[in-house]
Design a protein around this motif. Structure first.
Motif, PDB file in Angstrom:
ATOM      1  N   GLN A 180      -3.667   0.079 -10.803  1.00 37.81           N
ATOM      2  CA  GLN A 180      -3.378  -1.336 -11.095  1.00 37.81           C
ATOM      3  C   GLN A 180      -4.082  -2.187 -12.022  1.00 37.81           C
ATOM      4  O   GLN A 180      -3.939  -3.070 -12.816  1.00 37.81           O
ATOM      5  CB  GLN A 180      -2.981  -2.061  -9.641  1.00 37.81           C
ATOM      6  CG  GLN A 180      -3.771  -2.249  -8.621  1.00 37.81           C
ATOM      7  CD  GLN A 180      -4.324  -3.419  -8.485  1.00 37.81           C
ATOM      8  OE1 GLN A 180      -3.832  -4.467  -9.297  1.00 37.81           O
ATOM      9  NE2 GLN A 180      -5.207  -3.648  -7.483  1.00 37.81           N
ATOM     10  N   GLU A 181      -5.459  -1.982 -11.460  1.00 31.43           N
ATOM     11  CA  GLU A 181      -6.774  -2.693 -12.117  1.00 31.43           C
ATOM     12  C   GLU A 181      -6.565  -2.539 -13.892  1.00 31.43           C
ATOM     13  O   GLU A 181      -6.605  -3.401 -14.452  1.00 31.43           O
ATOM     14  CB  GLU A 181      -8.032  -2.260 -11.790  1.00 31.43           C
ATOM     15  CG  GLU A 181      -8.520  -3.236 -10.614  1.00 31.43           C
ATOM     16  CD  GLU A 181      -9.763  -2.762  -9.904  1.00 31.43           C
ATOM     17  OE1 GLU A 181     -10.748  -2.718 -10.892  1.00 31.43           O
ATOM     18  OE2 GLU A 181     -10.027  -2.346  -8.861  1.00 31.43           O
TER      19      GLU A 181
ATOM     20  N   VAL B 217       3.467 -11.290 -12.876  1.00 34.98           N
ATOM     21  CA  VAL B 217       3.601 -10.237 -11.821  1.00 34.98           C
ATOM     22  C   VAL B 217       2.493 -10.768 -10.889  1.00 34.98           C
ATOM     23  O   VAL B 217       2.926 -10.384  -9.547  1.00 34.98           O
ATOM     24  CB  VAL B 217       3.154  -8.911 -12.478  1.00 34.98           C
ATOM     25  CG1 VAL B 217       3.202  -7.764 -11.312  1.00 34.98           C
ATOM     26  CG2 VAL B 217       4.233  -8.423 -13.725  1.00 34.98           C
ATOM     27  N   TYR B 218       1.401 -10.969 -11.244  1.00 34.74           N
ATOM     28  CA  TYR B 218       0.395 -11.360 -10.026  1.00 34.74           C
ATOM     29  C   TYR B 218       0.904 -12.614  -9.412  1.00 34.74           C
ATOM     30  O   TYR B 218       0.893 -12.856  -7.926  1.00 34.74           O
ATOM     31  CB  TYR B 218      -0.909 -11.581 -10.580  1.00 34.74           C
ATOM     32  CG  TYR B 218      -1.945 -11.620  -9.618  1.00 34.74           C
ATOM     33  CD1 TYR B 218      -2.429 -10.813  -8.735  1.00 34.74           C
ATOM     34  CD2 TYR B 218      -2.632 -13.039  -9.472  1.00 34.74           C
ATOM     35  CE1 TYR B 218      -3.645 -10.835  -7.774  1.00 34.74           C
ATOM     36  CE2 TYR B 218      -3.650 -13.278  -8.503  1.00 34.74           C
ATOM     37  CZ  TYR B 218      -3.845 -12.134  -7.641  1.00 34.74           C
ATOM     38  OH  TYR B 218      -4.881 -12.358  -6.593  1.00 34.74           O
TER      39      TYR B 218
ATOM     40  N   ALA C 190       4.188  -7.559  -4.598  1.00 34.68           N
ATOM     41  CA  ALA C 190       3.167  -8.543  -3.978  1.00 34.68           C
ATOM     42  C   ALA C 190       2.041  -7.698  -3.368  1.00 34.68           C
ATOM     43  O   ALA C 190       0.841  -7.886  -3.554  1.00 34.68           O
ATOM     44  CB  ALA C 190       3.463  -9.467  -3.085  1.00 34.68           C
ATOM     45  N   GLU C 191       2.265  -6.682  -2.609  1.00 40.97           N
ATOM     46  CA  GLU C 191       1.166  -5.662  -2.118  1.00 40.97           C
ATOM     47  C   GLU C 191       0.825  -4.826  -3.087  1.00 40.97           C
ATOM     48  O   GLU C 191      -0.588  -4.278  -2.768  1.00 40.97           O
ATOM     49  CB  GLU C 191       1.821  -5.054  -0.912  1.00 40.97           C
ATOM     50  CG  GLU C 191       2.225  -5.914   0.283  1.00 40.97           C
ATOM     51  CD  GLU C 191       2.671  -5.120   1.479  1.00 40.97           C
ATOM     52  OE1 GLU C 191       3.536  -4.536   1.352  1.00 40.97           O
ATOM     53  OE2 GLU C 191       2.049  -5.167   2.504  1.00 40.97           O
ATOM     54  N   PHE C 192       1.412  -4.368  -3.900  1.00 41.45           N
ATOM     55  CA  PHE C 192       0.831  -3.219  -4.990  1.00 41.45           C
ATOM     56  C   PHE C 192      -0.189  -3.834  -5.923  1.00 41.45           C
ATOM     57  O   PHE C 192      -0.957  -2.927  -6.470  1.00 41.45           O
ATOM     58  CB  PHE C 192       2.163  -2.527  -5.689  1.00 41.45           C
ATOM     59  CG  PHE C 192       1.693  -1.200  -6.344  1.00 41.45           C
ATOM     60  CD1 PHE C 192       1.256  -0.114  -5.582  1.00 41.45           C
ATOM     61  CD2 PHE C 192       1.533  -1.047  -7.646  1.00 41.45           C
ATOM     62  CE1 PHE C 192       0.829   1.156  -6.288  1.00 41.45           C
ATOM     63  CE2 PHE C 192       1.214   0.317  -8.156  1.00 41.45           C
ATOM     64  CZ  PHE C 192       0.680   1.233  -7.543  1.00 41.45           C
ATOM     65  N   VAL C 193       0.153  -4.984  -6.529  1.00 43.74           N
ATOM     66  CA  VAL C 193      -0.625  -5.644  -7.395  1.00 43.74           C
ATOM     67  C   VAL C 193      -1.615  -6.696  -6.496  1.00 43.74           C
ATOM     68  O   VAL C 193      -1.008  -7.600  -6.185  1.00 43.74           O
ATOM     69  CB  VAL C 193       0.221  -6.410  -8.613  1.00 43.74           C
ATOM     70  CG1 VAL C 193      -0.557  -7.043  -9.437  1.00 43.74           C
ATOM     71  CG2 VAL C 193       1.001  -5.375  -9.233  1.00 43.74           C
ATOM     72  N   GLY C 194      -2.798  -6.315  -6.628  1.00 49.79           N
ATOM     73  CA  GLY C 194      -3.862  -7.262  -6.042  1.00 49.79           C
ATOM     74  C   GLY C 194      -3.702  -7.453  -4.500  1.00 49.79           C
ATOM     75  O   GLY C 194      -2.828  -6.661  -4.001  1.00 49.79           O
TER      76      GLY C 194
END
Lengths: 293, 360
Positions: free
Chosen positions: B196-197, B223-224, B233-237
Motif C-alpha cells: 500500500q505504501e 482513499v485515505y 480503511a484498514e488496508f490503507v494506512g
C-alpha cells in the motif's frame, strides 16, 4: 602408506568397472582382431609362438568385411536409418505427450506419469508379441479397418520396416517422454505467456521458446531411444520381415549360426563406437545443463 | 475530459467457486499511473491477465481506446506486460530478450539493433546486451524486463508486482526511476501491487480490490481520507474503527453510541442517516491527540504500546472497557519535551470533524 578414505571410495567402483566393463571389452576387442577357426574357442590366438619367438597376429579383416561387404554395409545403414526413424517417431509422439503432461493440473500429473511407466510392469517380449497380434494380416488393426469399410484387402504391416519403427518407437517411448517431461516441467508457463505478449502465435512460441528450452530433454530422450534402437534385435526379429537385415540380427547370426566369433565381436565393437559418439554428446549436453541450473 | 484509454466494464471471471474478478469496472486515463492494490489472492493479478489476454472474462468488456479487446488474442493486443517473475527467456541474451518483440514485428535487423540499444540505454544497461540473463542481478533483470516490455511502445504497460522481487533499498530507487520514465515517456501504467505504501506514494489513482471486487477507486488522498468501507480503511494506512449506533443527527452533526465508551462520539457526517442505524466511525491516528485541552470527544485510557517510526510515534491507548485507539504524535515540539511513557494514563481527544462515518 595408508590409503585415504576418498581414494578407497573411488577405488571400489573403479575396480568394478575394470573387472566387469573394461576387461570384457578388451577381450571383445581382442577377439574382433582374430580370425575364425574350427576350434574351441573358435578363434585364433593373438599371440603365437613361432620358432621360440612370440609373434603378434592381428587381423583387420573383420572390419574390412563390415565396411566392404554390401551385406554388412547394408545392415549398418538399415540399422542407422530405422533407429533414426524410430527416434524421430518417438519424438513426434513424445513431445506433445510430455507437453500435455507437464501442463496438466497437479493431481493428474502423477497418474499420467504412472501410466507412462506402466508398460514396464509387463514383459517386454509379451508387449512385442501383442503388436504382432495387432499388426498381423488377420490382426486387430486390419480387422478394425475392414470392419469400418476403409479397406477391402488386409494391409501388410507386420513384416515391414514400418512395423519395426513403430515397435521400437512404442517400446522406448517412456525413455523419450520422461526426460522431455522433466525439462518441460522446468519451463515456467509465464515464458510462453511472455512470448505471446511479445507477438508470438502458438506455433512461433513453440519454435522460439519451448523447443530451445526443451533441448536438453530432447537430446537426452533422443539418445536414450536411438542407442538401444541401433542394436535392437528382438523387435526387428518379431515385427520385421526376413529381408530386413540389421546389425543386431547380423551379430546374432554370426555368433550363433555361423560361429564366427571374431566377426560378431567386430560388429559389437562397431555398435559400441556408433553409440559412443552420441553418448559423449549427451554428457557434454548434461554438463552444459548443470552450468545453466 | 478525454475518453479513457482503458475501460473495464462489468468484467467477471470465476475459477471454480472463486470469483477472481466480480463485475469489475474502472477506467484508466492516457498517461496515468494507475494501481490496483489488494491483499494476495484478491484477484488483482487475474485482472492484469484478463487485460493482457491470458484469461478470457466470463462476462464484461475490456475496451482500449473504445475497442473491445476480449476477442483479440494476446499476441495482437497493443499492450505489454512485465511479469512478476520477469519471465526473461533464459536461452537468449539480454539484447535478444529486449529485441524479441521487435523481431516478431518483422522489423529489419539494423532497426531492431538500434532500438535495442536505445532501450538498454534507457534502463542504463548499455553494456549488458551480449550477456546471458543468468549473469544478471535481480535489479538488472527487472530493468531488462522493463526494457523488453517497452520495446513495442505499448499503449498500455501492465506491471505485475514490478518491485516485488527487489530488496527494500533497490525498491525505492527503482520506483523513482519508473515514475520518472513514466512521466518523460508519457506512459500509461497499470500496476498491480499488495504494497500500500508503494501504491499510495506513486499512483495518480488507485483501485482497492478485495475478493474479486473493486471496493473503491480514487486518488491516494481520497482513499485515505474518505475510505468507502471498513476494509479500505484498514488496508490503507492505520485506523481506529469504532462500531456503534446512530443516536442523534442534527445539522450535519451526528452522535454515535459506541460500546465501551461512556459518551456518544460526536462526528460530522451525512444527516440523511436514520437514527438507530448501525455505523462505523473511522479515526486516522494523526487526527487524534494525547494532549488537547478541550475537544468534541475525549476518552480516558492508558498507553499499552508505543511504536517509534522516526518521524512520529504510534501509541495504542486502551480504555477501561478494552477499546484500543491508535494515536500518532509527530516528534519535536511538545512531544519531545514531555514524552508519554508506556502505561501512562492519558486522555485521547479529537474534534468531531476528524471522524469519518463508514457505511458498515
Amino acid at each position: 602408506m595408508t590409503m585415504g578414505l576418498g581414494t578407497r571410495a573411488v577405488a571400489l567402483p573403479l575396480l568394478w568397472l575394470c573387472l566387469f566393463l573394461l576387461a570384457p571389452l578388451l577381450l571383445l576387442l581382442k577377439i574382433s582382431l582374430a580370425e575364425a577357426t574350427l576350434a574351441s574357442p573358435p578363434f585364433t590366438p593373438l599371440l603365437v609362438a613361432e620358432g621360440g619367438r612370440l609373434a603378434l597376429r592381428i587381423s583387420a579383416g573383420n572390419y574390412g568385411l563390415l565396411f566392404g561387404d554390401p551385406l554388412y554395409r547394408g545392415a549398418l545403414l538399415t540399422s542407422l536409418r530405422l533407429a533414426l526413424a524410430a527416434t524421430a517417431a518417438a519424438l513426434a509422439i513424445g513431445l506433445p505427450l510430455a507437453y500435455a503432461m507437464a501442463r496438466s493440473p497437479a493431481p493428474w500429473r502423477r497418474t499420467l506419469l504412472l501410466l507412462v511407466i506402466l508398460p514396464f510392469w509387463t514383459s517386454f517380449l509379451i508387449r512385442v508379441y501383442a503388436w504382432m497380434g495387432i499388426l498381423g494380416d488377420a490382426g486387430l488393426l486390419n480387422a478394425l479397418l475392414e470392419g469400418i469399410g476403409l479397406i477391402q484387402e488386409p494391409l501388410r504391416i507386420l513384416g515391414t520396416e514400418g512395423a519395426i519403427v513403430l515397435g521400437i518407437a512404442y517400446a522406448y517411448l517412456p525413455f523419450m517422454v520422461l526426460p522431455l517431461y522433466a525439462s518441460l516441467r522446468r519451463l515456467a508457463p509465464e515464458l510462453e505467456e511472455a512470448a505471446a505478449d511479445l507477438g508470438c502465435r502458438r506455433l512461433a512460441t513453440f519454435w522460439l521458446v519451448i523447443l530451445p528450452l526443451a533441448r536438453p530433454g530432447i537430446v537426452a530422450g533422443a539418445l536414450l531411444v536411438f542407442i538401444p534402437a541401433l542394436g535392437e534385435f528382438v523387435i526387428p526379429d518379431l515385427l520385421g520381415g526376413p529381408d530386413t537385415f540389421m546389425l543386431g540380427r547380423a551379430l546374432w547370426d554370426e555368433f550363433f549360426a555361423n560361429r564366427d566369433w571374431p566377426l560378431a565381436a567386430a560388429i559389437a565393437i562397431l555398435l559400441l563406437a556408433l553409440v559412443l559418439a552420441p553418448l559423449l554428446l549427451l554428457q557434454r549436453q548434461q554438463a552444459k545443463t548443470q552450468l545453466f541450473g | 475530459m478525454a475518453p479513457p484509454l482503458l475501460r473495464l466494464d462489468g468484467v467477471s471471471r470465476r475459477f471454480g467457486n472463486t470469483r477472481a474478478a466480480d463485475r469489475v469496472s474502472f477506467t484508466v486515463a492516457a498517461g496515468e499511473m494507475f494501481s490496483i492494490l489488494g491483499p494476495s489472492g484478491c484477484g488483482k493479478s487475474t485482472l492484469l491477465r484478463l487485460i493482457a489476454g491470458f484469461e478470457t472474462p466470463d462476462a464484461g468488456a475490456i475496451l482500449l481506446n473504445g475497442e473491445d479487446l476480449v476477442a483479440v488474442p494476446p499476441h495482437r493486443r497493443p499492450v505489454n506486460m512485465m511479469f512478476q517473475s520477469y519471465a526473461l527467456f533464459p536461452h537468449l541474451s539480454v539484447a535478444d530478450n529486449v529485441g524479441f518483440g521487435l523481431r516478431r514485428q518483422g522489423r529489419p535487423a539494423a532497426e531492431v539493433a538500434r532500438r535495442v540499444g536505445e532501450l538498454l540505454a534507457l534502463v542504463r544497461l548499455e553494456e549488458f546486451g551480449p550477456r546471458r540473463v543468468q549473469q544478471l542481478s535481480g535489479g538488472e533483470r527487472q530493468r531488462v524486463a522493463l526494457a523488453r516490455a517497452l520495446a513495442r511502445a505499448p499503449k498500455l504497460l501492465l506491471l505485475d508486482e514490478p518491485l516485488g522481487a527487489l530488496d527494500r533499498q533497490l525498491r525505492a530507487a527503482t520506483q523513482l526511476e519508473l515514475t520518472a520514465l513514466q512521466r518523460s515517456l508519457g506512459l500509461t501504467l497499470l500496476v498491480v501491487t499488495h504494497d500500500q505504501e508503494e501504491a499510495m506514494a506513486h499512483s495518480a489513482r488507485l483501485a482497492i480490490m478485495r475478493q474479486g471486487r473493486i471496493e473503491q477507486v480514487g486518488t491516494p488522498a481520497e482513499v485515505y481520507r474518505r475510505p468507502a468501507s471498513r476494509f479500505v480503511a484498514e488496508f490503507v494506512g492505520e485506523a481506529t474503527l469504532l462500531t456503534g449506533r446512530l443516536v442523534a443527527a442534527a445539522g450535519g452533526q451526528l452522535a454515535v453510541a459506541v460500546d465501551g465508551l461512556p459518551r456518544p462520539v460526536q462526528v460530522v457526517g451525512d444527516a440523511a442517516l436514520a437514527v438507530g442505524t448501525a455505523v462505523t466511525v473511522m479515526l486516522r491516528p494523526e487526527a487524534l491527540s494525547l494532549r488537547a485541552a478541550s475537544a468534541d470527544n475525549a476518552v480516558a485510557g492508558s498507553v499499552v504500546d508505543i511504536a517509534y517510526t522516526g518521524s512520529h510515534s504510534l501509541y495504542r491507548v486502551r480504555t477501561a472497557a478494552g477499546l484500543v485507539l491508535k494515536v500518532a504524535e509527530t516528534h519535536g515540539g511538545e512531544a519531545a519535551e514531555t514524552p508519554v511513557a508506556l502505561g501512562a494514563a492519558v486522555t485521547v481527544a479529537w474534534p468531531a470533524a476528524a471522524g469519518v462515518v463508514l457505511g458498515a
